[in-house]
Design an enzyme around this catalytic site. Structure first.
Site, PDB file in Angstrom:
ATOM      1  CE  LYS A 110       0.929   1.300   4.412  1.00  0.00           C
ATOM      2  NZ  LYS A 110       1.716   2.510   4.750  1.00  0.00           N
ATOM      3  CG  ASP A 112      -0.065  -0.102   8.383  1.00  0.00           C
ATOM      4  OD1 ASP A 112      -0.711   0.827   8.913  1.00  0.00           O
ATOM      5  OD2 ASP A 112       1.042   0.064   7.835  1.00  0.00           O
TER       6      ASP A 112
END
Length: 295
Positions: A12, A137
């Site tokens: 990401k 995350d």
């Protein structure tokens, strides 16, 4: 039971990352947009004889005995009662310590593979409990990067990372990732941000309530920012140089991802990103072109 499952774990980038002042408990809240990109680690997970053991094999790098995958295994077993041993062959393409969330994504994809092997459904509550035990995350990767998510691939993220609101991803995210030869630990990055805040440094970026609207604007008009970029790039000149190089190649937007040190540029077309990549490689920079994940 199934015998083996192969899964992919995407990276990401943080299009916006505002770090709020340190809380009383020593942690920080964030306001961010996470965008998954098509750079993947690969995991092959298989059941083994024995109980309560998770073995992780990785040829590309040396992993500590206790890592995000073993932490995810421990959390999954504690919450489900699963106790069979597993072996994980991990092929790393996402660099460690780059701000791309590779370890968290590996943990999330491993949990999905383990659920298939154990024939166990993972509820949202269980996903949250696992993520809370492994890393912030992991919430994004468990909730927003899989087929059951209505809008997989992009989300507004707040709190410590546990508040995840999927949003419809754009289809025109052509990403150039540049990998400076720098490793900045998360601990160091937050210490530098805290120091910058104490010295009165702030970043100018849209309010959290405006982030999705900003995301819909033409990319060249984005006002996103990253609290880590200034402090980290001042300490590591290679990051500042990479940012300037990507900018000079015509990126519509560029910044550092997460707490660093990977730099990304977003281009209007895949061809423009490829041209920039060739230019930067001639300068000796390590880079790759990829796409944002979307519907």
């Amino acid at each position: 039971m199934l015998g083996e499952v192969r899964v992919f774990a995407p990276a990401k980038i943080n299009l916006n990352l505002k770090v709020l002042p340190k809380r009383a408990d020593g942690f920080h809240d964030i306001q961010s947009i996470f965008q998954a990109v098509a750079l993947y680690d690969e995991l092959s997970v298989r059941l083994e004889d024995g109980k309560n053991k998770c073995t992780v094999i990785c040829q590309e790098m040396s992993l500590p005995e206790q890592n995000t995958i073993t932490a995810a295994y421990d959390a999954f077993c504690a919450l489900t009662g699963f106790n069979q041993s597993v072996r994980v062959n991990l092929t790393k393409k996402i660099p460690s310590g780059g701000g791309l969330g590779g370890g968290s994504s590996d943990a999330a994809s491993f949990v999905k593979a383990l659920a298939q092997l154990a024939k166990t459904d993972i509820s949202m509550q269980m996903s949250d409990e696992i993520a809370a035990r492994v890393g912030s995350d992991v919430f994004f990767f468990l909730h927003c990067v899989h087929q059951r998510c209505e809008h997989p691939g992009c989300a507004l993220v707040s709190g410590r990372g546990e508040v995840v609101k999927p949003i419809v991803p754009r289809k025109d995210i052509n990403v150039l990732l540049v990998f400076p030869d720098v490793h900045s630990s998360t601990k160091e990055a937050y210490a530098l941000v805290d120091e910058a805040m104490e010295n009165g440094e702030t970043i100018v970026c849209p309010d959290f309530t405006e982030l999705e609207a900003e995301y819909r604007k033409p990319i060249e008009n984005w006002r996103f920012a990253n609290s880590f970029t200034g402090p980290i790039s001042r300490k590591y000149s290679a990051i500042a140089e990479a940012l300037e190089a990507v900018r000079s190649c015509g990126a519509s937007f560029c910044d550092m991802s997460g707490s660093g040190a990977v730099v990304f540029g977003i281009f209007g077309t895949a061809g423009a990103a490829e041209t920039a990549s060739r230019k930067l490689k001639l300068l000796g920079m390590n880079c790759v072109v990829t796409l944002g994940l979307g519907e």
